[in-house]
Structure formats: C-alpha cells, structure tokens
Design a protein around this motif. Structure first.
Motif, PDB file in Angstrom:
ATOM      1  N   SER A 115       0.748  -1.297  -0.153  1.00 51.90           N
ATOM      2  CA  SER A 115      -0.110   0.014  -0.017  1.00 51.90           C
ATOM      3  C   SER A 115       0.925   1.167  -0.082  1.00 51.90           C
ATOM      4  O   SER A 115       0.441   2.423  -0.523  1.00 51.90           O
ATOM      5  CB  SER A 115      -1.040  -0.051   1.150  1.00 51.90           C
ATOM      6  OG  SER A 115      -0.242   0.063   2.496  1.00 51.90           O
ATOM      7  N   LEU A 116       1.965   1.200   0.486  1.00 51.13           N
ATOM      8  CA  LEU A 116       3.015   2.530   0.488  1.00 51.13           C
ATOM      9  C   LEU A 116       3.006   2.754  -1.033  1.00 51.13           C
ATOM     10  O   LEU A 116       3.364   4.194  -1.064  1.00 51.13           O
ATOM     11  CB  LEU A 116       4.499   2.084   0.894  1.00 51.13           C
ATOM     12  CG  LEU A 116       4.250   1.974   2.646  1.00 51.13           C
ATOM     13  CD1 LEU A 116       5.848   1.459   3.031  1.00 51.13           C
ATOM     14  CD2 LEU A 116       3.769   3.207   3.215  1.00 51.13           C
ATOM     15  N   ASP A 117       3.134   1.892  -2.090  1.00 49.42           N
ATOM     16  CA  ASP A 117       3.548   2.417  -3.497  1.00 49.42           C
ATOM     17  C   ASP A 117       2.160   2.964  -3.807  1.00 49.42           C
ATOM     18  O   ASP A 117       2.226   4.021  -4.636  1.00 49.42           O
ATOM     19  CB  ASP A 117       3.406   0.964  -4.338  1.00 49.42           C
ATOM     20  CG  ASP A 117       4.782   0.367  -4.222  1.00 49.42           C
ATOM     21  OD1 ASP A 117       5.805   0.970  -4.188  1.00 49.42           O
ATOM     22  OD2 ASP A 117       4.726  -1.068  -3.818  1.00 49.42           O
ATOM     23  N   ASP A 118       0.811   2.789  -3.489  1.00 51.51           N
ATOM     24  CA  ASP A 118      -0.289   3.489  -3.646  1.00 51.51           C
ATOM     25  C   ASP A 118       0.189   4.769  -3.202  1.00 51.51           C
ATOM     26  O   ASP A 118      -0.523   5.782  -3.746  1.00 51.51           O
ATOM     27  CB  ASP A 118      -1.340   2.711  -3.234  1.00 51.51           C
ATOM     28  CG  ASP A 118      -1.707   1.485  -4.098  1.00 51.51           C
ATOM     29  OD1 ASP A 118      -1.281   1.216  -5.147  1.00 51.51           O
ATOM     30  OD2 ASP A 118      -2.427   0.477  -3.194  1.00 51.51           O
ATOM     31  N   TRP A 119       0.274   5.047  -1.835  1.00 51.85           N
ATOM     32  CA  TRP A 119       0.513   6.287  -1.288  1.00 51.85           C
ATOM     33  C   TRP A 119       1.583   7.250  -1.840  1.00 51.85           C
ATOM     34  O   TRP A 119       1.057   8.351  -2.052  1.00 51.85           O
ATOM     35  CB  TRP A 119       0.876   6.110   0.163  1.00 51.85           C
ATOM     36  CG  TRP A 119      -0.185   5.536   0.987  1.00 51.85           C
ATOM     37  CD1 TRP A 119      -0.548   4.520   1.664  1.00 51.85           C
ATOM     38  CD2 TRP A 119      -1.476   6.553   1.320  1.00 51.85           C
ATOM     39  NE1 TRP A 119      -1.634   4.604   2.354  1.00 51.85           N
ATOM     40  CE2 TRP A 119      -2.147   5.570   2.279  1.00 51.85           C
ATOM     41  CE3 TRP A 119      -1.641   7.670   1.339  1.00 51.85           C
ATOM     42  CZ2 TRP A 119      -3.483   6.256   2.770  1.00 51.85           C
ATOM     43  CZ3 TRP A 119      -2.878   8.335   1.868  1.00 51.85           C
ATOM     44  CH2 TRP A 119      -3.710   7.469   2.626  1.00 51.85           C
ATOM     45  N   GLU A 120       2.519   6.394  -2.313  1.00 51.92           N
ATOM     46  CA  GLU A 120       3.678   7.271  -3.048  1.00 51.92           C
ATOM     47  C   GLU A 120       3.109   7.811  -4.465  1.00 51.92           C
ATOM     48  O   GLU A 120       3.421   8.885  -4.602  1.00 51.92           O
ATOM     49  CB  GLU A 120       4.777   6.245  -3.455  1.00 51.92           C
ATOM     50  CG  GLU A 120       5.893   6.897  -4.107  1.00 51.92           C
ATOM     51  CD  GLU A 120       7.093   6.038  -4.334  1.00 51.92           C
ATOM     52  OE1 GLU A 120       7.914   6.501  -5.221  1.00 51.92           O
ATOM     53  OE2 GLU A 120       7.046   4.966  -3.944  1.00 51.92           O
ATOM     54  N   SER A 121       2.162   7.165  -5.057  1.00 49.92           N
ATOM     55  CA  SER A 121       1.499   7.356  -6.207  1.00 49.92           C
ATOM     56  C   SER A 121       0.573   8.624  -6.045  1.00 49.92           C
ATOM     57  O   SER A 121       0.540   9.530  -6.760  1.00 49.92           O
ATOM     58  CB  SER A 121       0.680   6.286  -7.046  1.00 49.92           C
ATOM     59  OG  SER A 121       1.843   5.221  -7.244  1.00 49.92           O
ATOM     60  N   LEU A 122      -0.121   8.604  -4.999  1.00 51.95           N
ATOM     61  CA  LEU A 122      -1.058   9.574  -4.564  1.00 51.95           C
ATOM     62  C   LEU A 122      -0.399  10.942  -4.268  1.00 51.95           C
ATOM     63  O   LEU A 122      -0.850  12.050  -4.588  1.00 51.95           O
ATOM     64  CB  LEU A 122      -1.807   9.019  -3.386  1.00 51.95           C
ATOM     65  CG  LEU A 122      -2.793  10.208  -2.749  1.00 51.95           C
ATOM     66  CD1 LEU A 122      -3.976  10.347  -3.726  1.00 51.95           C
ATOM     67  CD2 LEU A 122      -3.443   9.775  -1.271  1.00 51.95           C
TER      68      LEU A 122
END
Length: 65
Positions: A44-51
């Motif tokens: 989920s950290l990858d998703d937060w980075e994308s956000l």
C-alpha cells in the motif's frame, strides 16, 4: 469505448515480451519501485507514493475545467 490500455493483451498471435500485471499505471505517477521493476512485493506504500505524485501534479499544474 476503450479508455485504458494498461492491461491490454495481444490475442491470436505470439506475444512480445512477458506480461507483468503488477506494473500498471501512468508512468509519471507510478512508484519508484514499480518503475524500476523491483522484485520487492508491491504494498500500500506504493499506492500512497503514487497519490503524493498526483497531489503534487495537481498542486503545480492545477485542474483545467
């Protein structure tokens, strides 16, 4: 109407290269690990980075309606 080519596959013939279902998205907004084809599992950290990249884009470029 076809609007997303991230998961498109060629049918009926030989494919060029291998498909990687974990690596989808618009390159400017993808996480660094995802862009570098890292062997580390996507979290989920990858998703937060994308956000964060999207919010930076909206903050600098803005929304043109």
């Amino acid at each position: 109407m076809l609007t997303d080519f991230d998961c498109a596959v060629r049918t009926g013939g030989a494919t060029r290269g291998q498909q990687n279902p974990d690596r989808t998205g618009t390159p400017p907004f993808m996480s660094i690990g995802n862009l570098e084809l890292s062997s580390v599992e996507r979290t989920s950290l990858d998703d937060w980075e994308s956000l964060i990249y999207i919010l930076c884009w909206l903050g600098t470029i803005g929304i043109n309606l």
